[in-house]
Design an enzyme around this catalytic site. Structure first.
Site, PDB file in Angstrom:
ATOM      1  N   ASN A   9       0.940  -1.185  -0.036  1.00 25.89           N
ATOM      2  CA  ASN A   9      -0.107   0.225  -0.145  1.00 25.89           C
ATOM      3  C   ASN A   9       0.795   1.167  -0.034  1.00 25.89           C
ATOM      4  O   ASN A   9       1.545   1.825   1.067  1.00 25.89           O
ATOM      5  CB  ASN A   9      -0.979   0.067   1.387  1.00 25.89           C
ATOM      6  CG  ASN A   9      -1.756   1.268   1.255  1.00 25.89           C
ATOM      7  OD1 ASN A   9      -1.975   1.798   0.471  1.00 25.89           O
ATOM      8  ND2 ASN A   9      -2.456   1.457   2.466  1.00 25.89           N
ATOM      9  N   GLU A  97      -6.444   4.743   8.299  1.00 26.66           N
ATOM     10  CA  GLU A  97      -6.193   6.061   8.087  1.00 26.66           C
ATOM     11  C   GLU A  97      -7.486   6.709   7.467  1.00 26.66           C
ATOM     12  O   GLU A  97      -7.472   8.054   7.518  1.00 26.66           O
ATOM     13  CB  GLU A  97      -4.790   6.191   7.002  1.00 26.66           C
ATOM     14  CG  GLU A  97      -3.838   6.118   7.981  1.00 26.66           C
ATOM     15  CD  GLU A  97      -2.706   5.436   6.852  1.00 26.66           C
ATOM     16  OE1 GLU A  97      -2.581   5.461   5.746  1.00 26.66           O
ATOM     17  OE2 GLU A  97      -1.373   4.906   7.530  1.00 26.66           O
ATOM     18  N   GLU A 167      -4.932  -4.712  11.177  1.00 24.15           N
ATOM     19  CA  GLU A 167      -3.700  -3.870  11.295  1.00 24.15           C
ATOM     20  C   GLU A 167      -4.051  -3.030  12.427  1.00 24.15           C
ATOM     21  O   GLU A 167      -4.861  -2.144  12.582  1.00 24.15           O
ATOM     22  CB  GLU A 167      -3.778  -2.704  10.172  1.00 24.15           C
ATOM     23  CG  GLU A 167      -3.532  -3.192   8.874  1.00 24.15           C
ATOM     24  CD  GLU A 167      -2.926  -2.171   7.964  1.00 24.15           C
ATOM     25  OE1 GLU A 167      -2.081  -2.507   7.012  1.00 24.15           O
ATOM     26  OE2 GLU A 167      -3.395  -1.125   7.741  1.00 24.15           O
TER      27      GLU A 167
HETATM   28  O1  LIG Z   1      -1.681  -0.305   4.627  1.00 24.06           O
HETATM   29  C1  LIG Z   1      -0.388  -0.675   5.320  1.00 24.06           C
HETATM   30  C2  LIG Z   1      -0.499  -0.417   6.865  1.00 24.06           C
HETATM   31  O2  LIG Z   1      -1.103   0.829   7.001  1.00 24.06           O
HETATM   32  C3  LIG Z   1       1.116  -0.649   7.273  1.00 24.06           C
HETATM   33  O3  LIG Z   1       2.062   0.294   7.009  1.00 24.06           O
HETATM   34  P1  LIG Z   1       3.435   0.319   7.497  1.00 24.06           P
HETATM   35  O4  LIG Z   1       3.749  -1.111   6.834  1.00 24.06           O
HETATM   36  O5  LIG Z   1       4.122   1.630   6.942  1.00 24.06           O
HETATM   37  O6  LIG Z   1       3.344   0.284   9.028  1.00 24.06           O
END
Ligand SMILES: O=C[C@H](O)COP(=O)(O)O
Length: 252
Positions: A9, A97, A167
């Site tokens: 992502n 988010e 998450e």
């Molecule tokens: O969509 C991905 C997640 O929000 C994880 O983000 P991160 O790997 O930067 O902690």
């Protein structure tokens, strides 16, 4: 045997040239479709170009959100039919988010999940608790409610085809990964919730990713857990090399 899904992502990162370069660097190296699916979740403006570049390869292209309506007076929004029309095949829904900063709710996530299936888009539905909720021992309840709400009204086959991304919000972009036991404990609970509310078969089939500071150094340990079927990765998915290492781990 559930096939692993590694999804990068990118969030609001990269310019077009960088996005294209990433796809050029990875698209022919992700070819283990027996064991792993590889997905890049890119910003809207790049989707048509990236879909075109990745055509005929095993790299799938996802959107990071969408509206649930087909069309209409929703300035700035993108509909499921628009995504399907340009060849996008996955969509991330309910990322924390989006829930936190863009007012997504369990109800809109559920509408979006239905809309995704109506357009043959595979939804990656995100759930997870805040640090405050974890410290108050509310993790299982919070996640259970989010999962039940997101899947409400779906058919058994649709639930089987859904990807759930667990998450924990406190682990996103913080460098604090949930321990593999902590992550697996919640993923096991999610599977039980699906089994209890939909069917045993749906519980066995649904794929559950972990997300939150996943990187090449910790991915093996996370993916070795019984109920973790992949990863939704932010920061460590921005570089082609790092993304390919994550895919390789998924293919083991
Ligand atoms: O969509 C991905 C997640 O929000 C994880 O983000 P991160 O790997 O930067 O902690």
């Amino acid at each position: 045997m559930r096939k692993k899904v590694i999804a990068g992502n990118w969030k609001m990162n990269k310019l077009l040239g960088e996005a294209v370069q990433f796809v050029e660097d990875t698209k022919d190296k992700v070819a283990n479709t027996e064991k792993v699916e590889s997905v890049v979740c890119a910003p809207f403006p790049y989707l048509p170009t990236l879909v075109e570049k990745a055509k005929g390869t095993d790299l799938a292209v996802a959107a990071q959100t969408m509206h649930f309506e087909e069309n209409g007076a929703f300035t700035g929004e993108v509909s499921p039919s628009m995504l399907a029309d340009i060849g996008v095949t996955y969509v991330v829904l309910g990322h924390s988010e989006r829930r936190e900063m863009f007012a997504e709710t369990d109800e809109t996530v559920n509408k979006k999940t239905h809309a995704a299936f109506a357009h043959n888009l595979t939804p990656i539905v995100c759930v997870g608790e805040t640090l405050e909720q974890r410290e108050a021992n509310q993790t299982m309840d919070v996640v259970e409610n989010q999962v039940k709400a997101a899947l409400s009204g779906l058919s058994e086959d649709q639930v089987k085809a859904t990807i759930i991304a667990y998450e924990p919000i406190w682990a996103i972009g913080t460098g604090k990964t949930a321990s593999s036991e902590q992550a697996n404990e919640v993923c096991t609970h999610i599977r039980k919730v699906v089994a209890d509310t939909i069917s045993t078969a749906a519980g066995e089939a649904v794929r559950i990713q972990y997300g939150g500071s996943v990187k090449p150094a910790n991915v093996d340990e996370l993916l070795s857990q019984s109920d973790i079927d992949g990863a939704l990765v932010g920061g460590a998915s921005l570089e082609a090399d790092s993304f390919l290492q994550l895919v390789e781990a998924g293919a083991k």
